[in-house]
Each structure stands twice: as structure tokens, then as C-alpha cells.
Write a protein that holds these residues in place. Structure first.
Motif, short mmCIF file in Angstrom:
data_model
loop_
_atom_site.label_atom_id
_atom_site.label_comp_id
_atom_site.label_asym_id
_atom_site.label_seq_id
_atom_site.Cartn_x
_atom_site.Cartn_y
_atom_site.Cartn_z
N ALA A 106 0.81 -1.21 0.00
CA ALA A 106 0.00 0.00 0.00
C ALA A 106 0.85 1.26 0.00
O ALA A 106 0.52 2.26 -0.64
N GLN A 107 1.96 1.21 0.72
CA GLN A 107 2.79 2.40 0.83
C GLN A 107 3.29 2.85 -0.52
O GLN A 107 3.26 4.03 -0.85
N ALA A 108 3.71 1.91 -1.35
CA ALA A 108 4.18 2.26 -2.68
C ALA A 108 3.02 2.65 -3.59
O ALA A 108 3.16 3.51 -4.47
N ALA A 109 1.85 2.03 -3.38
CA ALA A 109 0.71 2.27 -4.27
C ALA A 109 0.03 3.60 -4.01
O ALA A 109 -0.37 4.30 -4.94
N VAL A 110 -0.14 3.96 -2.75
CA VAL A 110 -0.91 5.17 -2.44
C VAL A 110 -0.11 6.20 -1.66
O VAL A 110 -0.59 7.30 -1.42
N GLY A 111 1.08 5.88 -1.26
CA GLY A 111 1.88 6.83 -0.52
C GLY A 111 1.46 6.93 0.92
O GLY A 111 0.59 6.20 1.40
N THR A 112 2.05 7.85 1.62
CA THR A 112 1.76 7.99 3.05
C THR A 112 1.32 9.41 3.42
O THR A 112 1.18 9.73 4.58
N ARG A 113 1.08 10.21 2.42
CA ARG A 113 0.79 11.62 2.68
C ARG A 113 -0.71 11.90 2.54
O ARG A 113 -1.35 11.49 1.58
N SER A 114 -1.28 12.61 3.51
CA SER A 114 -2.67 13.07 3.43
C SER A 114 -2.72 14.28 2.51
O SER A 114 -2.05 15.29 2.76
N LEU A 115 -3.53 14.20 1.47
CA LEU A 115 -3.50 15.23 0.43
C LEU A 115 -4.83 15.95 0.22
O LEU A 115 -4.94 16.81 -0.65
N VAL A 116 -5.88 15.59 0.98
CA VAL A 116 -7.12 16.36 0.90
C VAL A 116 -6.82 17.79 1.33
O VAL A 116 -6.22 18.02 2.38
#
Length: 668
Positions: A106-116
Motif C-alpha cells: 500500500a505504501q508504494a501504491a498510495v503513498g503515506t501523505r494526506s492530500l485532501v
């Protein structure tokens, strides 16, 4: 500081008169959630719940981070604040699901940063101060959302490597929230539109915003009836601006489900591909505005599953609620049979039988009973122009008129001056006020001829004389009346010498059969389903109720007699109970709010049974469904030029005399 505090600050900054002029009112977070949850949160939660693959979840996350929310009447930004906070929570729950189900991938697929981001939120408001507050509200929301997210992760004991933007530097939201009139500007594109647009009765629009603004609005929205509430323009425009599949949730006065306001808003939405997904039919407004509101959430497109319709039962903030689940929510926001499709019947309109009372506008026309008696004792001829005058409260609380009035009718100046004592009274009490008003309106509009300058040329006459009403009751001994605004089915005969106020609905019918039909619970069901409301009370109007109500088409003479006799018995019992208890009609009808049998309830039920028999209704028949079907049948008959029985005594009655008794509210 919590952002909702800015709503109180904004409202206080406007002052009471300015808030009323703009229809601006603070919305509590509880009421905001009645919009944000069904319009934004629940649809997203359903999508997150059903997404199973990493690919689907990643696509949802990307979509969420580009999801745009607009409040086109944003005030201090509280709707935007709540929506931002909820979108952040949705993002967090979506990322938590990705990490829980797919681990390191998941970390590679969606990253770890909140972007809303706050830049996904947009607002429009006419007030520049409100716009600046809304920007600050969103900036604070950003910091609060970060704190809440950390707290939620800690409370759930989740090992989520999520990074949040720093609260500083502050986002520049000048392009997101703008000081403009939402009804005359381009709206930013949005997937969801939420808010509490200003509400202002149609008759106050020109008074509060000026005639030029009113005319500009009418020109820009020619399909919106001028009698519609100001807020309906937001409902209509929001639906037009939504993309297919987009959702909206707006608060409005509960007039949006009635008459012209409903036609211009909720009817329009449903006729143009909208589906109401959840709504509050009516609730007491939890604020300083003395109104009842409706809350409507809809999608531009189809929506599967049950829809929830809430309704508050009383007229206090703490009153109880009911909720029903429906396959479809109609534009009347009613769980009952939808009678909004009923057609007006020519038989009810020609001849006209239902009228509005008079409205002199100026208090100078009124007299106390003592003043009236003194003037008439000095000049008996004044009986021709001085009359008892009754308002709605007089009917339901006093059972008789409490004031008298000078009514010179439509006499010209020379004719009016032939009643010198009355004319002098109006010169002293009325003339100067009308002339002053005319001058004020000339200055305000820049026009030489206005409605008040026309009034100045006939200052001794009522502004709203209602000649049709007065002509209709002049030829009969008594008329039926009800308070135009009431929550109980109280109808009574009134002596035709008593002049009715605009707060009375007048029926130019003097026979006991007609009274029985109008007083019946069957008629009241129709009236409740069709009529408008003021606050929590029902409002009876000719256009919405009477003109579409289908009367019994073929009652026999004996059936007509039973209805008439039941009506007489009801009135006799009412007077007896009122005499014994000292109650008013309102007090008496309040007993129907309590469970349990009584002679009064039984007499009402006897009358209604007689009316249902005259219609040919069976015990199992739903009265609204029956009446709606009959309305459609009669409309078809009229379209093919076949006869229809309208209000009044039916053809089986050849001699009206036995049906006209003499009991009524007298002159006093």
C-alpha cells in the motif's frame, strides 16, 4: 476557537435588521450534519466499503483528493468547515483500509501523505466580511483536522505512517471563496453543493433589496414564480450546476415543499432527473429565525434503495421526531399520498366560492367597539360604513369580532365626504401616513407613479378592499370562515355583516351541507396534503386547496340531509361545551390532541362518516387516494365538456330552505 463560533460572530456583525433583509441565519453543526452526512459522507462510505481491490481503492483515493465541494451561500464557512473535516476523515479511513488489507504494498501504491486540501472547497457570499471569515474558518479547520487525525490514529492504536501538511503557511483561498451574488455569477464546478441559502418571503424581496434588484432577479429567472421564496433560486441553480451523479443538500424554509416555491424548486429537481435521497420534511429552526425549515438532499440521477424522510412533530426545538423509509420521496416531502399532481377544477372556480378577507393595511381604519358605538349614536347613517371586523384569532379564541372598522368601500371622494364623522377620523388617522409613504416610495424608486402614489389618490379606501369577497358575501345571510393559518380544522359560520380580515379564508356558502363537507376530516386530509404552512401551522388557500378539492358527485337527498344534520349537531355541541367550560374553539379542538373518546370526537366522526358515504368511500379506502383519483376523473370530465358537480348543494336538493339554518357568529 471552534470555527462555528465564527458563525455567531458573523451573525452578530450584521445586526438583526440586516440579517432579516438578507435572510442570513447561523446553522448549528447538528443541522449541518443533516446535509453533509447524506450528501457527502454516506455515499463515500458506501463506495469505500464495497471497494475490494488495491486498484479500486487507489482510484477512490485519487478521486477523493480531487472531490470539490461548494457552498453558494457560505456565510462564515461552517458548512465548508464540517465538509472539510469529514473529507479528511474519509481520506484517513480509506488509507487505513488500504494499509490494513494490503500492508507494505500500500505504501508504494498510495503513498503515506494526506492530500485532501482546503483548495477543494469553494464558497460564494455577498458579504465581504463573511467571505474573509470563511477563509479563516477553513484555515483553522486544516489545523484542527490534523490534530483530530492524530488523535484518531492513537485512539485506534493504528500503525499508520501518514504524513500531514503543516498548518503553516496558511493556504491562499482568494480564488476559492469570493464575495459575489450567487444568483448572478458563475459557480465553480463542484461534485457536491451544500449550504443554507438565504430565505426571504416573496413579498419582502423588493422591500429589503430594492425594486431594481427584484426586477433584475425576475428577468434572470423568468420561470420562477414571483411568489416563490427567495431561497428556491439556490435549489434550482444548484441542480442545474451539478454534474450527472453530483449531489446537493440545502436547507430552506418549509415553503419549498408547497405551492409556487415547490414548483420552482423540488418539482423542478424531480422533473429534471433528480432523486431526493434523504430529507427533513419540517423541523423547528434551531436559531433566531422564527421559521420551520426543510432540509433536502438529492442526487442528479437515479438512486437505489430506500430513502429516509424525517419530520418533527411539534413546534418546539425539543419536540419528537418520526422517520419513515420510502421507495421515493415526493416534492411535497410527505409520506402520504402525493396530491401535488391534483388539477384545478373549473367547477370549483366558476363561480368563485373561496376568497381572502380584506386588508386595510393602515391601523387608522380600526375602531374600538366603544368608538364605533359613539360615532353611530351621533349619526345612525354611519351604519352604512362602520362594521364589526374579525381576524383569525377572533374566530378561534374569541368567537366573535373584537374591533370595528370604517369601510367606505369604493366610494369616490365626494361620496366618502357624505359621512363626515368617519371621513374626519380617517383624515386624522390615515391620510398623512399614506401621503408620507407615497413620498418615501417615490424617492426610493425614482418614479413619479408607484403603488403608494396611486393609493394617495384614494387614501380613504382600503389598500386591499377585496371587492370580489365583499360582493360574494353581501348576497347571503352568513358565510363559512376559517383562519388562514391554523393547525386545527376549525370552520364556522359568520354573519355576513361582519367584515372578514385577510387572515380569514372566506367561503361564500351558507348551507349546512356545504359546511358539513368543508368541516369533515376528509376535506381536512386534503387540505393538509395540499396547503402551505407558516411556521408549523397549516395555511388554507383557494389556489392550493379549495380549487382542486373534488366534491361528492352524486349524493342522494337523504345523504345530503345526513351531512347537514351532522354539521348542525356539531356546531350545537361545540357551543354547549364552550358555554359550560368557558373554552374557545381552539381550546376545544386541542382536546383532539389527546387520546381517548369524547362526545366531541364522536360527533366529528359521525360527520365524517356521513361525508364518506356521500362520496361512496369504503371503510378500507384511503381518503387521499380516493380524492386524488376523483380529482383526475373530474378533470377528464371537464376536458371533454361533461358536467361536474362543484361546491354547494348537490342537484338532488331541489329546495335549499331546509338546509339554511340561522346559527352563526353574530355582529356583536
Amino acid at each position: 476557537m471552534q470555527p462555528p463560533i465564527f458563525g455567531t460572530l458573523f451573525q452578530s456583525s450584521m445586526g438583526k435588521e440586516r440579517r432579516h433583509a438578507y435572510g442570513a441565519h447561523f446553522t448549528s453543526e447538528a443541522d449541518i450534519q443533516k446535509v453533509v452526512l447524506p450528501t457527502i459522507v454516506r455515499p463515500w462510505c458506501e463506495r469505500i466499503e464495497t471497494a475490494k481491490t488495491l486498484k479500486d481503492l487507489r482510484a477512490l483515493l485519487e478521486e477523493l483528493r480531487s472531490f470539490r465541494v461548494l457552498d453558494p451561500a457560505c456565510g462564515s464557512g461552517n458548512f465548508l468547515y464540517v465538509a472539510f473535516r469529514e473529507l479528511k476523515r474519509l481520506e484517513l479511513s480509506l488509507m487505513a483500509k488500504v494499509h490494513a488489507e494490503f500492508g507494505r504494498k500500500a505504501q508504494a501504491a498510495v503513498g503515506t501523505r494526506s492530500l485532501v486540501s482546503t483548495r477543494q472547497f469553494f464558497g460564494i457570499d455577498k458579504e465581504e466580511f463573511a467571505v474573509e471569515l470563511a477563509k479563516v474558518t477553513l484555515m483553522i479547520a486544516k489545523e484542527l483536522a490534523i490534530d483530530e487525525s492524530h488523535a484518531w490514529i492513537d485512539a485506534e492504536q493504528l500503525d499508520l505512517p501518514i504524513e500531514f501538511d503543516a498548518a503553516l503557511p496558511l493556504d491562499n483561498l482568494d480564488d476559492n471563496i469570493k464575495a459575489e451574488d450567487a444568483l448572478f455569477c458563475q459557480w465553480p464546478k463542484a461534485h457536491a453543493i451544500v449550504g443554507n441559502p438565504p430565505y426571504l418571503g416573496s413579498r419582502y424581496l423588493a422591500k429589503e433589496h430594492g425594486y431594481d434588484y427584484a426586477n433584475k432577479l425576475y428577468a434572470a429567472y423568468p420561470d420562477v414564480p414571483k411568489m416563490a421564496d427567495y431561497c428556491v433560486h439556490w435549489f434550482r441553480t444548484a441542480h442545474d450546476r451539478l454534474p450527472e451523479g453530483g449531489r446537493a443538500g440545502l436547507v430552506g424554509t418549509n415553503s419549498i415543499r408547497q405551492n409556487e416555491s415547490r414548483e420552482a424548486s423540488l418539482d423542478y429537481i424531480l422533473e429534471h432527473g433528480g432523486t431526493i435521497t434523504e430529507a427533513v420534511s419540517t423541523q423547528v429552526w434551531d436559531g433566531d429565525a422564527a421559521v420551520h425549515v426543510s432540509i433536502v438532499n438529492w442526487v442528479k440521477g437515479q438512486a437505489d434503495g430506500k430513502k429516509k424522510l424525517f419530520r418533527q412533530l411539534g413546534d418546539r426545538v425539543e419536540s419528537e421526531w418520526t422517520v419513515v423509509e420510502l421507495d421515493r420521496i415526493n416534492s411535497s416531502l410527505s409520506a402520504k399520498i402525493d396530491t401535488s399532481t391534483a388539477q384545478l377544477l373549473r367547477a370549483n372556480q366558476q363561480p368563485k366560492r373561496c376568497f381572502q378577507g380584506q386588508n386595510p393595511v393602515n391601523e387608522g381604519f380600526f375602531l374600538t367597539p366603544e368608538e364605533a358605538e359613539e360615532l353611530i349614536s351621533r349619526n345612525p347613517k354611519l351604519r352604512e360604513v362602520i362594521f364589526p371586523y374579525m381576524i383569525g384569532r377572533d374566530l378561534v379564541e374569541k368567537y366573535g369580532p373584537t374591533r370595528w372598522i370604517i369601510d367606505l368601500g369604493q366610494r369616490d371622494l365626494i361620496q366618502a365626504m357624505q359621512y363626515p364623522e368617519a371621513f374626519r377620523h380617517l383624515e386624522e388617522k390615515v391620510k398623512h401616513k399614506v401621503l408620507e409613504k407615497a413620498e418615501q416610495e417615490k424617492k426610493a424608486t425614482g418614479k413619479e407613479k408607484t403603488r403608494w402614489t396611486r393609493m394617495a389618490n384614494r387614501w380613504w379606501m382600503f389598500r386591499d378592499y377585496q371587492p370580489g369577497t365583499m360582493s360574494a358575501i353581501a348576497g347571503i345571510p352568513r358565510y363559512i370562515a376559517c383562519s388562514r393559518t391554523t393547525r386545527r380544522p376549525i370552520f364556522e359560520f359568520v354573519d355576513s355583516k361582519v367584515h372578514p380580515d385577510t387572515k380569514l379564508t372566506v367561503f361564500s356558502l351558507c348551507d349546512d351541507y356545504s359546511f358539513g363537507v368543508i368541516q369533515s376530516l376528509t376535506h381536512w386530509e386534503w387540505a393538509n396534503s395540499r396547503g402551505g404552512t407558516l411556521k408549523g401551522d397549516f395555511s388554507y388557500t383557494s389556489e392550493s386547496v379549495f380549487d382542486s378539492y373534488p366534491w361528492p358527485q352524486s349524493p342522494t337527498l337523504s345523504q345530503a340531509r345526513r351531512i347537514a344534520e351532522a354539521g348542525v349537531s356539531l356546531r350545537q355541541l361545540r357551543l354547549k361545551i364552550m358555554s359550560e367550560t368557558g373554552w374557545s374553539l381552539r381550546d376545544l379542538y386541542r382536546t383532539l390532541d389527546e387520546p381517548g373518546q369524547s362526545s366531541f370526537r364522536s360527533t366529528l366522526e359521525t360527520l365524517d362518516a356521513a361525508v364518506r358515504t356521500a362520496y361512496g368511500m369504503k371503510a378500507k379506502d384511503d381518503p387521499l387516494a380516493f380524492l386524488l383519483a376523483l380529482n383526475a376523473e373530474l378533470a377528464d370530465r371537464e376536458a371533454s365538456m361533461r358536467p361536474v358537480v362543484g361546491p354547494g348543494l348537490p342537484p338532488a336538493v331541489k329546495d335549499a330552505t331546509p338546509f339554511i339554518t340561522d346559527d352563526c357568529i353574530k355582529c356583536g
